[in-house]
Design an enzyme around this catalytic site. Structure first.
Site, PDB file in Angstrom:
ATOM      1  N   ASP A  47      21.048 -58.589   0.308  1.00  0.00           N
ATOM      2  CA  ASP A  47      20.277 -59.187   1.399  1.00  0.00           C
ATOM      3  C   ASP A  47      18.891 -58.550   1.538  1.00  0.00           C
ATOM      4  O   ASP A  47      17.941 -59.218   1.942  1.00  0.00           O
ATOM      5  CB  ASP A  47      21.039 -59.129   2.730  1.00  0.00           C
ATOM      6  CG  ASP A  47      20.697 -60.331   3.612  1.00  0.00           C
ATOM      7  OD1 ASP A  47      20.605 -61.449   3.067  1.00  0.00           O
ATOM      8  OD2 ASP A  47      20.501 -60.154   4.830  1.00  0.00           O
ATOM      9  N   GLU A 210      23.946 -70.439   0.996  1.00  0.00           N
ATOM     10  CA  GLU A 210      24.474 -69.418   1.918  1.00  0.00           C
ATOM     11  C   GLU A 210      25.930 -69.095   1.584  1.00  0.00           C
ATOM     12  O   GLU A 210      26.323 -67.937   1.610  1.00  0.00           O
ATOM     13  CB  GLU A 210      24.331 -69.860   3.378  1.00  0.00           C
ATOM     14  CG  GLU A 210      22.880 -69.860   3.895  1.00  0.00           C
ATOM     15  CD  GLU A 210      22.285 -68.451   4.073  1.00  0.00           C
ATOM     16  OE1 GLU A 210      23.049 -67.477   4.195  1.00  0.00           O
ATOM     17  OE2 GLU A 210      21.043 -68.344   4.083  1.00  0.00           O
TER      18      GLU A 210
HETATM   19  C1  HMH Z   1      20.968 -64.873   2.699  1.00  0.00           C
HETATM   20  N1  HMH Z   1      20.241 -65.875   4.790  1.00  0.00           N
HETATM   21  C2  HMH Z   1      20.319 -64.770   4.036  1.00  0.00           C
HETATM   22  N2  HMH Z   1      19.831 -63.598   4.452  1.00  0.00           N
HETATM   23  C3  HMH Z   1      19.235 -63.505   5.665  1.00  0.00           C
HETATM   24  N3  HMH Z   1      18.766 -62.302   6.068  1.00  0.00           N
HETATM   25  C4  HMH Z   1      19.158 -64.643   6.491  1.00  0.00           C
HETATM   26  C5  HMH Z   1      19.672 -65.830   6.005  1.00  0.00           C
HETATM   27  C6  HMH Z   1      18.627 -64.621   7.898  1.00  0.00           C
HETATM   28  O1  HMH Z   1      17.477 -64.392   8.147  1.00  0.00           O
END
Ligand code: HMH
Length: 219
Positions: A47, A210
């Site tokens: 992330d 996602e």
């Molecule tokens: C994969 N989707 C992903 N990471 C994040 N940090 C967000 C959404 C939200 O901002």
């Protein structure tokens, strides 16, 4: 009015994939406290890479708002989103050092690379503001709905994961996501059927990415 907004109608129409993205086993394992540190650490490292790619996408959206929006408050809301990303980068660094995750050596996995290339495509000036803001709303809302679910009644989240859940699950972030939804719906009300179709496709594509993103924590 009692008219169902466009974005809400899409959430209802595509419930199955929407649920897969916002009630993923990774999220449910945080909520019930069964998450293992290896899954969490994988998600954290991936992330961080994603968020770094997300910043220029949001910057491109800010440019589109400036050039294409008929409401100057859009810019303020998107700028607020950038400000919270500015807080997220040092948060990831602190969190990574706490869990002994090396952010400088983490290798982006395929699902992440694919998702980041979608962001890159959406940065093009060929992509209409309506389509890009719909993507942005969907991206932020998946995290909001997922982490807010971790904080709802009956949750058994481990103390050390509370602040992660609060980062995206707090009510201020929820308000911000509603503001993005209102912008998207306002744009979609004025959009041609062609643009509406493109926006619906980008909404679905974001949800699919996602789901794949959460799936990386397992592999
Ligand atoms: C994969 N989707 C992903 N990471 C994040 N940090 C967000 C959404 C939200 O901002």
């Amino acid at each position: 009015s009692n008219k169902t907004n466009r974005t809400e109608s899409w959430v209802q129409k595509h419930t199955s994939i929407y649920k897969q993205a916002t009630r993923h086993p990774f999220i449910l394992s945080i909520r019930d406290g069964t998450i293992d540190s290896s899954s969490f650490n994988k998600w954290l490292g991936q992330d961080y890479i994603y968020v770094r790619a997300f910043v220029p996408f949001v910057a491109s959206l800010l440019v589109k708002a400036c050039e294409e929006s008929d409401d100057s408050s859009d810019m303020d809301i998107i700028l607020g989103g950038m400000a919270s990303l500015n807080d997220e980068i040092p948060w990831f660094k602190e969190e990574a050092s706490r869990w002994e995750v090396s952010l400088t050596t983490v290798v982006p996995q395929r699902a992440n690379v694919t998702y980041c290339s979608l962001l890159k495509r959406l940065m093009s000036s060929e992509i209409e503001y309506t389509v890009a803001i719909t993507a942005f709303w969907a991206i932020e809302t998946v995290y909001q709905e997922s982490f807010a679910h971790c904080l709802e009644d009956g949750s058994k989240i481990p103390e050390e994961l509370k602040q992660t859940c609060q980062r995206w699950g707090n009510s201020g972030f929820g308000q911000y996501c509603h503001s993005l939804q209102n912008i998207a719906d306002r744009c979609l009300e004025k959009a041609s059927i062609d643009i509406i179709a493109k926006a619906e496709r980008v909404f679905l594509t974001v949800l699919e990415h996602e789901v794949e993103f959460w799936n990386m924590s397992k592999g």
